[in-house]
Design a protein around this motif. Structure first.
Motif, PDB file in Angstrom:
ATOM      1  N   ASN A  16       0.853  -1.465   0.054  1.00 20.41           N
ATOM      2  CA  ASN A  16       0.109  -0.023  -0.077  1.00 20.41           C
ATOM      3  C   ASN A  16       1.189   0.957  -0.104  1.00 20.41           C
ATOM      4  O   ASN A  16       1.048   1.693  -0.885  1.00 20.41           O
ATOM      5  N   GLU A  19       2.545   1.440  -3.405  1.00 19.62           N
ATOM      6  CA  GLU A  19       1.550   1.984  -4.287  1.00 19.62           C
ATOM      7  C   GLU A  19       0.848   3.875  -3.953  1.00 19.62           C
ATOM      8  O   GLU A  19       1.165   4.573  -5.513  1.00 19.62           O
ATOM      9  N   SER A  20       1.653   3.927  -2.900  1.00 23.21           N
ATOM     10  CA  SER A  20       1.561   5.169  -2.622  1.00 23.21           C
ATOM     11  C   SER A  20       2.190   6.492  -2.813  1.00 23.21           C
ATOM     12  O   SER A  20       1.611   7.441  -2.970  1.00 23.21           O
ATOM     13  N   SER A  21       3.541   6.133  -2.451  1.00 28.12           N
ATOM     14  CA  SER A  21       4.270   6.792  -2.293  1.00 28.12           C
ATOM     15  C   SER A  21       5.420   6.326  -3.204  1.00 28.12           C
ATOM     16  O   SER A  21       6.871   7.469  -3.281  1.00 28.12           O
TER      17      SER A  21
END
Length: 103
Positions: A16, A19-21
């Protein structure tokens, strides 16, 4: 799969965050292909934590930026310790003169 592929493919907090950072061209924290890069990233986190610099919203991305940030934080942390040590020494010297005068 390997350690790195399992972390990137399965649903967990690491995937997670990834994917976001993750920024293209940055240090890849997942997998075994970039051990020294992950070491620089880990060192960056530990220096931030130990020196109380904190976790800002402007972070290094490339390998060179991480190395430069690590060196800069170590130098500035050492300089800060030097300044605080000298201030304590000045205050101690002021009180030692006052104590000598009272004797």
């Amino acid at each position: 799969g390997t350690f790195g592929s399992a972390l990137g493919e399965e649903a967990n907090w690491i995937s997670n965050w990834y994917e976001s950072s993750y920024v293209e061209g940055g240090i890849n924290p997942i997998g075994w292909q970039s051990d020294i890069d992950r070491y620089a990233l880990s060192l960056f986190w530990s220096i931030q934590s130990l020196t109380s610099i904190g976790y800002g919203n402007i972070v290094p991305v490339t390998r060179l930026e991480y190395y430069f940030a690590n060196i800069l934080m170590l130098v500035s942390g050492s300089f800060w310790a030097f300044v605080i040590g000298n201030l304590v020494s000045i205050v101690e010297h002021m009180y030692s003169n006052r104590t000598s005068y009272k004797r």
